[in-house]
Scaffold this motif. Structure first.
Motif, PDB file in Angstrom:
ATOM      1  N   ASP A   1       0.863  -1.093   0.151  1.00 61.50           N
ATOM      2  CA  ASP A   1      -0.026   0.123  -0.196  1.00 61.50           C
ATOM      3  C   ASP A   1       0.776   1.241  -0.100  1.00 61.50           C
ATOM      4  O   ASP A   1       0.398   2.221  -0.700  1.00 61.50           O
ATOM      5  N   LEU A   2       2.027   1.345   0.818  1.00 59.94           N
ATOM      6  CA  LEU A   2       2.622   2.533   0.975  1.00 59.94           C
ATOM      7  C   LEU A   2       3.514   2.723  -0.591  1.00 59.94           C
ATOM      8  O   LEU A   2       3.691   3.690  -1.149  1.00 59.94           O
ATOM      9  N   GLU A   3       3.862   1.545  -1.111  1.00 59.64           N
ATOM     10  CA  GLU A   3       4.750   1.483  -2.394  1.00 59.64           C
ATOM     11  C   GLU A   3       3.813   2.241  -3.491  1.00 59.64           C
ATOM     12  O   GLU A   3       4.290   3.133  -4.160  1.00 59.64           O
ATOM     13  N   ILE A   4       2.364   1.997  -3.339  1.00 61.19           N
ATOM     14  CA  ILE A   4       1.240   2.512  -4.518  1.00 61.19           C
ATOM     15  C   ILE A   4       1.190   3.759  -4.057  1.00 61.19           C
ATOM     16  O   ILE A   4       1.133   4.711  -4.902  1.00 61.19           O
ATOM     17  N   GLN A   5       1.160   4.350  -2.847  1.00 62.79           N
ATOM     18  CA  GLN A   5       0.982   5.693  -2.348  1.00 62.79           C
ATOM     19  C   GLN A   5       1.902   6.604  -2.921  1.00 62.79           C
ATOM     20  O   GLN A   5       1.573   7.631  -3.365  1.00 62.79           O
ATOM     21  N   LEU A   6       3.251   6.190  -2.711  1.00 61.80           N
ATOM     22  CA  LEU A   6       4.329   7.093  -2.920  1.00 61.80           C
ATOM     23  C   LEU A   6       4.559   6.979  -4.235  1.00 61.80           C
ATOM     24  O   LEU A   6       4.543   8.027  -5.030  1.00 61.80           O
ATOM     25  N   ALA A   7       4.454   5.886  -5.210  1.00 53.87           N
ATOM     26  CA  ALA A   7       4.507   5.808  -6.554  1.00 53.87           C
ATOM     27  C   ALA A   7       3.566   6.869  -7.276  1.00 53.87           C
ATOM     28  O   ALA A   7       3.855   7.543  -8.178  1.00 53.87           O
ATOM     29  N   THR A   8       2.244   6.690  -6.546  1.00 53.26           N
ATOM     30  CA  THR A   8       1.253   7.630  -7.124  1.00 53.26           C
ATOM     31  C   THR A   8       1.600   9.167  -7.161  1.00 53.26           C
ATOM     32  O   THR A   8       1.273  10.114  -7.981  1.00 53.26           O
ATOM     33  N   VAL A   9       2.462   9.544  -5.864  1.00 49.64           N
ATOM     34  CA  VAL A   9       2.806  10.879  -5.808  1.00 49.64           C
ATOM     35  C   VAL A   9       3.962  11.311  -6.762  1.00 49.64           C
ATOM     36  O   VAL A   9       3.684  12.399  -7.432  1.00 49.64           O
ATOM     37  N   ILE A  10       4.622  10.276  -7.233  1.00 53.34           N
ATOM     38  CA  ILE A  10       5.584  10.390  -8.304  1.00 53.34           C
ATOM     39  C   ILE A  10       4.856  10.653  -9.791  1.00 53.34           C
ATOM     40  O   ILE A  10       5.277  11.513 -10.408  1.00 53.34           O
ATOM     41  N   LEU A  11       3.935   9.582  -9.986  1.00 55.07           N
ATOM     42  CA  LEU A  11       3.498   9.813 -11.124  1.00 55.07           C
ATOM     43  C   LEU A  11       2.487  11.038 -11.464  1.00 55.07           C
ATOM     44  O   LEU A  11       2.332  11.582 -12.622  1.00 55.07           O
TER      45      LEU A  11
END
Ligand code: ATP
Ligand code: MG
Length: 412
Positions: A136-146
């Motif tokens: 979940d944290l990976e997805i949350q932070l990757a979303t910030v980047i994208l």
């Protein structure tokens, strides 16, 4: 958020009950290295790593410091991390404060942007009190980047750029790259060697490799003439010793003239002068090694490289002393040695011309020799070999370095 350097020590973790001793030595060495960089920073160790908090007012180059720490034997790899303490950022509470971490990830993503390349966020959650799963944290932070940067491609298996997040019991660390360090074992953990240092490429690398495996290193160098004591630091071999000390810590360079050997052989026209000279070097080095409690001699010998390094001549040199002679480069190709030399920033020093040595050596040295025959030649040619060794060592000069700095050192 704090700046922190984390040092990881892969191989040390294999050392069972000796592990604590190794870790202690490594910590002392890292502390000395930090001090040698004129920094008054504390080095702390926890479980399987060490870390250094960078003071907030530090305005120097943290990447440079990290690169220097990567030179300490025993450090396998390190990372320059941004640290969010569990307490301040409520990491283990219902709602952790991740805003600053998200801003940081965005900045790091912008700084590291590479057009057309892929990225991934890797979260390691060793303390499960953290509420979100790693995924979940990976997805949350990757979303910030994208959403906020130009990065477009995510590749979870083979990304070109990773953003790492490690959550441990004390907090959260974010970093972008592993800095490869030299690995091996901490200096002072495996023994002491006396390295015969010439002005060439090989012997400095032989010394480096033994330091990397945890040895304390001293050098002996034979010169054609008595060197001027006020200029010792300017000599090529001193520059080499200085550089090696950046890895090996305290390093002494003993300089001895071989005039007495030269004089004894003058006018004798001995066919075996080269191998006789190498046996002389080994005997003087052994005598000194015993005085400084070194357990082995080390040379940069390399099988078949030159006439002095045929198997026969290597055996003849080995048999001239009782002390074992280690030859870490015996099986290396010259290209491999030069490559290491370049990696260690030794190449430019070693490539400088150096004419001091081996003036006495004939043009067609013998490639084969026998210990017994050489013994007979030595018995006939030298009145008193022990005296020759003693006289040679009487004229010894010393210069000492520690982690790249010259230190005062007086030989009694
Ligand atoms: P290097 O091997 O360091 O590149 P080189 O190739 O010029 O130097 P060699 O003739 O190959 O030297 O000598 C083999 C080894 O003998 C060296 O690696 C070094 O350990 C030792 N040696 C040679 N000359 C000296 C010297 N003047 N003082 C101390 N040791 C020496
Ligand atoms: Mg050589």
């Amino acid at each position: 958020m704090k700046n922190r350097i984390i040092l990881h020590y892969g191989e040390l973790t294999l050392k069972g009950c000796n592990r604590q001793t190794f870790v202690k030595k490594l910590r002392i060495n890292v502390r000395h290295k930090v001090k040698a960089l004129n920094l008054n920073w504390d080095v702390k160790s926890i479980h399987d790593r060490m870390f250094i908090d960078i003071p907030e007012d530090f305005s120097g180059d943290i990447d440079f410091i990290a690169a220097k720490l990567a030179e300490v034997p025993g450090v396998a790899w390190l990372s320059r991390v941004y640290w969010f303490s569990a307490k301040k950022y409520h990491i283990f509470e219902g709602k952790p404060d991740l805003q600053e971490a998200e801003n940081l990830i965005e900045n790091l993503a912008n700084d590291n942007y590479k057009e057309g390349k892929s990225f991934a966020v890797r979260v390691k959650r060793s303390d499960k009190r953290f509420q979100l799963s790693s995924r979940d944290l990976e997805i949350q932070l990757a979303t910030v980047i994208l959403k906020n940067t130009e990065w477009k491609n995510v590749d979870l298996k083979h990304a070109d750029q990773y953003f790492y997040v490690d959550i441990s019991s004390r907090g959260m660390a974010i970093h972008t790259n592993r800095i490869q360090a030299i690995g091996g074992l901490p200096v002072s953990s495996t023994g002491r060697i006396m390295c015969l240092l010439s002005g060439g490429f090989d012997s400095p690398i032989a010394a480096y490799l033994t330091a990397k495996r945890g040895c304390n290193v001293d050098f002996i160098h034979f010169t054609a003439s008595n060197l001027q004591s006020s200029k010792l630091e300017e000599y090529k071999v001193s520059k080499i010793a200085k550089r090696i000390s950046e890895f090996a810590g305290k390093v002494r360079l003993f300089l001895v003239p071989y005039t007495h050997f030269d004089l004894a052989l003058m006018d004798q026209k001995l066919e075996y002068d080269l191998i006789l000279f190498r046996r002389f070097m080994a005997r003087v080095a052994e005598n000194l090694a015993l005085q400084v409690h070194a357990q082995c001699l080390v040379t940069g010998d390399n099988l078949g490289q030159v006439a002095s390094q045929t198997m026969e001549n290597i055996v003849s040199m080995t048999k001239s002393v009782d002390m074992p002679i280690l030859r870490p480069l015996l099986t290396y190709n010259k290209g491999e040695i030069v490559e290491i030399s370049r990696e260690l920033d030794l190449f430019d020093i070693c490539v400088e011309p150096y004419k001091d040595c081996c003036a006495l050596i004939s043009n067609s040295p013998k490639t084969k020799s026998l210990h017994e025959k050489l013994n007979n030649i030595e018995n006939a040619a030298f009145d008193d070999y022990d005296e020759l060794v003693k006289e040679t060592l009487k004229e010894m000069q010393v210069v000492a370095y520690q982690f790249g700095n010259k230190i005062d050192y007086v030989w009694n």
